[in-house]
Design an enzyme around this catalytic site. Structure first.
Site, PDB file in Angstrom:
ATOM      1  N   ILE A 123      40.877  43.029  45.751  1.00 56.17           N
ATOM      2  CA  ILE A 123      39.734  43.894  45.416  1.00 56.17           C
ATOM      3  C   ILE A 123      38.933  43.230  44.307  1.00 56.17           C
ATOM      4  O   ILE A 123      39.498  42.797  43.300  1.00 56.17           O
ATOM      5  CB  ILE A 123      40.176  45.336  45.069  1.00 56.17           C
ATOM      6  CG1 ILE A 123      38.955  46.216  44.770  1.00 56.17           C
ATOM      7  CG2 ILE A 123      41.169  45.384  43.901  1.00 56.17           C
ATOM      8  CD1 ILE A 123      39.215  47.712  44.940  1.00 56.17           C
ATOM      9  N   HIS A 180      25.877  54.385  38.815  1.00 57.56           N
ATOM     10  CA  HIS A 180      27.082  54.369  39.677  1.00 57.56           C
ATOM     11  C   HIS A 180      26.784  54.862  41.095  1.00 57.56           C
ATOM     12  O   HIS A 180      27.519  54.567  42.027  1.00 57.56           O
ATOM     13  CB  HIS A 180      28.239  55.132  39.019  1.00 57.56           C
ATOM     14  CG  HIS A 180      28.069  56.613  38.978  1.00 57.56           C
ATOM     15  ND1 HIS A 180      27.656  57.298  37.872  1.00 57.56           N
ATOM     16  CD2 HIS A 180      28.269  57.540  39.935  1.00 57.56           C
ATOM     17  CE1 HIS A 180      27.611  58.582  38.136  1.00 57.56           C
ATOM     18  NE2 HIS A 180      27.976  58.754  39.383  1.00 57.56           N
ATOM     19  N   GLU A 245      46.642  53.533  41.544  1.00 57.94           N
ATOM     20  CA  GLU A 245      46.621  52.205  40.916  1.00 57.94           C
ATOM     21  C   GLU A 245      47.304  52.255  39.547  1.00 57.94           C
ATOM     22  O   GLU A 245      48.101  51.376  39.196  1.00 57.94           O
ATOM     23  CB  GLU A 245      45.168  51.738  40.780  1.00 57.94           C
ATOM     24  CG  GLU A 245      45.044  50.390  40.107  1.00 57.94           C
ATOM     25  CD  GLU A 245      43.621  49.834  40.124  1.00 57.94           C
ATOM     26  OE1 GLU A 245      42.782  50.329  40.900  1.00 57.94           O
ATOM     27  OE2 GLU A 245      43.362  48.893  39.354  1.00 57.94           O
ATOM     28  N   GLN A 339      62.564  38.843  19.723  1.00 59.30           N
ATOM     29  CA  GLN A 339      63.054  38.650  18.351  1.00 59.30           C
ATOM     30  C   GLN A 339      64.584  38.585  18.338  1.00 59.30           C
ATOM     31  O   GLN A 339      65.177  37.765  17.630  1.00 59.30           O
ATOM     32  CB  GLN A 339      62.543  39.812  17.476  1.00 59.30           C
ATOM     33  CG  GLN A 339      62.946  39.739  16.027  1.00 59.30           C
ATOM     34  CD  GLN A 339      62.235  38.610  15.265  1.00 59.30           C
ATOM     35  OE1 GLN A 339      61.262  38.054  15.756  1.00 59.30           O
ATOM     36  NE2 GLN A 339      62.748  38.278  14.093  1.00 59.30           N
ATOM     37  N   GLY A 343      65.259  31.833  18.149  1.00 58.23           N
ATOM     38  CA  GLY A 343      64.432  30.708  18.621  1.00 58.23           C
ATOM     39  C   GLY A 343      64.456  30.550  20.128  1.00 58.23           C
ATOM     40  O   GLY A 343      63.456  30.144  20.739  1.00 58.23           O
ATOM     41  N   THR A 368      41.567  49.540  30.996  1.00 51.86           N
ATOM     42  CA  THR A 368      42.238  49.214  29.729  1.00 51.86           C
ATOM     43  C   THR A 368      42.840  50.487  29.126  1.00 51.86           C
ATOM     44  O   THR A 368      42.451  51.611  29.474  1.00 51.86           O
ATOM     45  CB  THR A 368      41.257  48.603  28.706  1.00 51.86           C
ATOM     46  OG1 THR A 368      40.337  49.625  28.287  1.00 51.86           O
ATOM     47  CG2 THR A 368      40.493  47.411  29.270  1.00 51.86           C
TER      48      THR A 368
HETATM   49  C1  LIG Z   1      45.640  39.007  35.246  1.00 48.25           C
HETATM   50  C2  LIG Z   1      44.475  39.867  35.592  1.00 48.25           C
HETATM   51  C3  LIG Z   1      44.318  40.336  36.880  1.00 48.25           C
HETATM   52  C4  LIG Z   1      43.209  41.106  37.228  1.00 48.25           C
HETATM   53  N1  LIG Z   1      43.018  41.482  38.536  1.00 48.25           N
HETATM   54  C5  LIG Z   1      41.850  42.061  38.879  1.00 48.25           C
HETATM   55  C6  LIG Z   1      41.536  42.274  40.266  1.00 48.25           C
HETATM   56  O1  LIG Z   1      42.334  41.975  41.184  1.00 48.25           O
HETATM   57  N2  LIG Z   1      40.322  42.815  40.574  1.00 48.25           N
HETATM   58  C7  LIG Z   1      39.415  43.150  39.623  1.00 48.25           C
HETATM   59  O2  LIG Z   1      38.344  43.607  39.971  1.00 48.25           O
HETATM   60  N3  LIG Z   1      39.678  42.961  38.297  1.00 48.25           N
HETATM   61  C8  LIG Z   1      40.862  42.414  37.917  1.00 48.25           C
HETATM   62  N4  LIG Z   1      41.131  42.183  36.590  1.00 48.25           N
HETATM   63  C9  LIG Z   1      40.134  42.545  35.595  1.00 48.25           C
HETATM   64  C10 LIG Z   1      40.515  43.729  34.731  1.00 48.25           C
HETATM   65  O3  LIG Z   1      40.526  44.915  35.479  1.00 48.25           O
HETATM   66  C11 LIG Z   1      39.516  43.768  33.554  1.00 48.25           C
HETATM   67  O4  LIG Z   1      39.800  42.654  32.720  1.00 48.25           O
HETATM   68  C12 LIG Z   1      39.559  45.061  32.775  1.00 48.25           C
HETATM   69  O5  LIG Z   1      39.046  46.126  33.539  1.00 48.25           O
HETATM   70  C13 LIG Z   1      38.784  44.980  31.462  1.00 48.25           C
HETATM   71  O6  LIG Z   1      37.495  44.511  31.654  1.00 48.25           O
HETATM   72  P1  LIG Z   1      36.927  43.302  30.755  1.00 48.25           P
HETATM   73  O7  LIG Z   1      37.905  42.209  30.814  1.00 48.25           O
HETATM   74  O8  LIG Z   1      35.540  43.039  31.183  1.00 48.25           O
HETATM   75  O9  LIG Z   1      36.945  43.857  29.278  1.00 48.25           O
HETATM   76  P2  LIG Z   1      35.755  44.744  28.513  1.00 48.25           P
HETATM   77  O10 LIG Z   1      35.343  45.801  29.430  1.00 48.25           O
HETATM   78  O11 LIG Z   1      34.748  43.725  28.072  1.00 48.25           O
HETATM   79  O12 LIG Z   1      36.552  45.282  27.308  1.00 48.25           O
HETATM   80  C14 LIG Z   1      36.827  44.553  26.107  1.00 48.25           C
HETATM   81  C15 LIG Z   1      37.486  45.500  25.106  1.00 48.25           C
HETATM   82  O13 LIG Z   1      36.578  46.572  24.805  1.00 48.25           O
HETATM   83  C16 LIG Z   1      37.214  47.816  25.055  1.00 48.25           C
HETATM   84  N5  LIG Z   1      36.253  48.798  25.530  1.00 48.25           N
HETATM   85  C17 LIG Z   1      35.398  48.703  26.570  1.00 48.25           C
HETATM   86  N6  LIG Z   1      34.704  49.839  26.709  1.00 48.25           N
HETATM   87  C18 LIG Z   1      35.138  50.683  25.756  1.00 48.25           C
HETATM   88  C19 LIG Z   1      34.825  52.016  25.381  1.00 48.25           C
HETATM   89  N7  LIG Z   1      33.913  52.734  26.051  1.00 48.25           N
HETATM   90  N8  LIG Z   1      35.464  52.568  24.324  1.00 48.25           N
HETATM   91  C20 LIG Z   1      36.401  51.873  23.653  1.00 48.25           C
HETATM   92  N9  LIG Z   1      36.764  50.603  23.968  1.00 48.25           N
HETATM   93  C21 LIG Z   1      36.125  50.024  25.000  1.00 48.25           C
HETATM   94  C22 LIG Z   1      38.267  47.516  26.117  1.00 48.25           C
HETATM   95  O14 LIG Z   1      39.274  48.505  26.143  1.00 48.25           O
HETATM   96  C23 LIG Z   1      38.753  46.150  25.666  1.00 48.25           C
HETATM   97  O15 LIG Z   1      39.703  46.314  24.655  1.00 48.25           O
HETATM   98  C24 LIG Z   1      42.260  41.455  36.229  1.00 48.25           C
HETATM   99  C25 LIG Z   1      42.439  41.014  34.910  1.00 48.25           C
HETATM  100  C26 LIG Z   1      43.501  40.215  34.587  1.00 48.25           C
HETATM  101  C27 LIG Z   1      43.625  39.720  33.175  1.00 48.25           C
END
Ligand SMILES: Cc1cc2nc3c(=O)[nH]c(=O)nc-3n(C[C@H](O)[C@H](O)[C@H](O)COP(=O)(O)OP(=O)(O)OC[C@H]3O[C@@H](n4cnc5c(N)ncnc54)[C@H](O)[C@@H]3O)c2cc1C
Length: 384
Positions: A123, A180, A245, A339, A343, A368
């Protein structure tokens, strides 16, 4: 503590899954981690055994079983740290979009192959410029006759290299207000011209997963690949599927905690310092007793949610609570278990080191943990 959500049939199934996973999956984990991706042969074996889409309808090759069977497979995969083969993403996150929102033609075309392990699913929501704020995606799907033309970039996409079919989140109406309402979900086959796989990304943890960039460059797909009956329903569909999910992440988090804890207990009983096993120090007792308690609390919550989810209840608030709580427990637990390894815990040859690295992402994907708290606060009526 005996878990009372499982019947005798579930337990028989767990034995069967465990035997298979120990024999055919566990020996592959190191190779996947080194290579940065799983292999198709194991996916197909999982399919042959009925371990992909156990929950999917029988008429398309699934077992039509309840979600607890999927949870068992997830737990057994997590127990051997088989994070490289994203069975839960394929079966429990992607496949339900097709079973729930797909039309008959889409179901017949894709479900049998997905269930047999021939068609691997992914996805694609996240983009370089936006993750949490899904309504801000820029990937466009412009209608042109009986096709959609997709343009845009996605990042962090699991199964990005191995996947055959992607559910792509795209804007069919970039001017929609609120934004949206312009989002749709479109099925894109990986061999479509204009679908380009980018880099397999170099990650801190989950080294066996092929998390990748994807690009759409005038990628033309038939208009009948739209999921749902009309454009603009994508966001609603995504929201509807997020409960499962996030539950998936909680289930795997607790299963992973159990394994890290089990291995740490063994290690502290074997390792000696000052003439006695480090398990015998009071600090070790307290740390492990506290963590074991929290794992039981987490398991009890997850089991309650699994039962409610199987009954079809709306537990979005509670699942969001479980997602942040279990994943933060996992991060804390792996740090404390590392911990206790001294090591050796910092050495990659000790599984606790990979557990620690793998835990880091759990609070980031599937929404997140900050977003989880926002959802909870909203559903508690705190946002006005
Ligand atoms: C290993 C891995 C696998 C993944 N697999 C998929 C996948 O298969 N498909 C897919 O589509 N995505 C995938 N992702 C993406 C993942 O869902 C996103 O990284 C995640 O949704 C966060 O988005 P971002 O990285 O853009 O962070 P951002 O949205 O830029 O967020 C950065 C920080 O700001 C905080 N933040 C953002 N908005 C707010 C708010 N309104 N209030 C407070 N804090 C906020 C966040 O919590 C975070 O701490 C994957 C990511 C990883 C690392």
């Amino acid at each position: 503590m005996r878990r009372d959500i499982f019947s005798e049939e579930h337990e028989i199934f767990r034995d069967q899954v465990r035997r298979f996973v120990e024999k055919e999956v566990e020996p592959k984990v190191a190779e996947w981690n080194a290579r940065g991706m799983s292999d198709r042969a194991t996916w197909r074996r999982m399919g042959e055994e009925g371990f992909l889409g156990a929950n999917a309808p029988e008429e398309y090759g699934g077992a039509g079983a309840d979600f607890l069977y999927d949870a068992i497979i997830m737990e057994e995969m997590a127990r051997v740290r088989a994070h490289g083969l994203m069975m839960s993403l394929h079966s429990d996150i992607c496949m339900p979009y097709i079973t729930t929102f797909g039309n008959e033609e889409q179901k017949r075309k894709y479900l049998p192959g997905a269930i047999s392990g021939e068609i691997l699913l992914g996805i694609a929501m996240t983009e370089p410029g936006t993750g949490s704020d899904l309504a801000a995606v820029q990937t466009s799907a412009r209608r042109d006759g009986d096709t959609y033309v997709l343009n845009g970039a996605k990042i962090f996409i699991s199964n990005g290299q191995i996947g055959d079919l992607f559910i792509v989140v795209a804007k069919t109406d970039p001017k929609a207000k609120p934004a949206h309402k312009g989002i749709s979900l479109i099925l894109v086959e990986a061999d479509t011209p204009g679908f380009v796989r980018g880099r397999k990304l170099d990650k801190l943890g989950l080294r066996g997963q092929d998390t990748s960039e994807l690009f759409f460059e005038d990628c033309r797909v038939p208009a009948k690949n739209l999921l749902g009956t009309q454009e603009g329903q994508g966001f609603k569909m995504l929201m509807q599927k997020l409960q499962q999910e996030r539950l998936v992440v909680g289930v795997m988090s607790i299963a992973s905690c159990r394994r890290s804890l089990e291995d740490t207990m063994k290690y502290t009983l074997e390792r000696k310092a000052f003439g006695q096993p480090i398990a015998h120090f009071q600090n070790t007792h307290f740390k492990l007793a506290e963590l074991a308690t929290e794992v039981e609390i987490g398991q009890a919550f997850i089991d309650k949610l699994l039962a409610a989810h199987v009954r079809g209840e709306d537990v979005v608030t509670e699942v969001s609570m479980a997602k942040w709580w279990t994943t933060e427990l996992q991060k804390r637990l792996t740090s404390q278990c590392l911990q206790l390894h001294g090591g050796y815990g910092f050495m990659m040859e000790y599984p606790i080191a990979t557990d620690y690295a793998d835990a880091a992402v759990q609070s980031i994907y599937a929404g997140t943990n900050e977003i989880m708290r926002l959802i909870i606060a909203r559903r508690l009526g705190l946002t006005g």
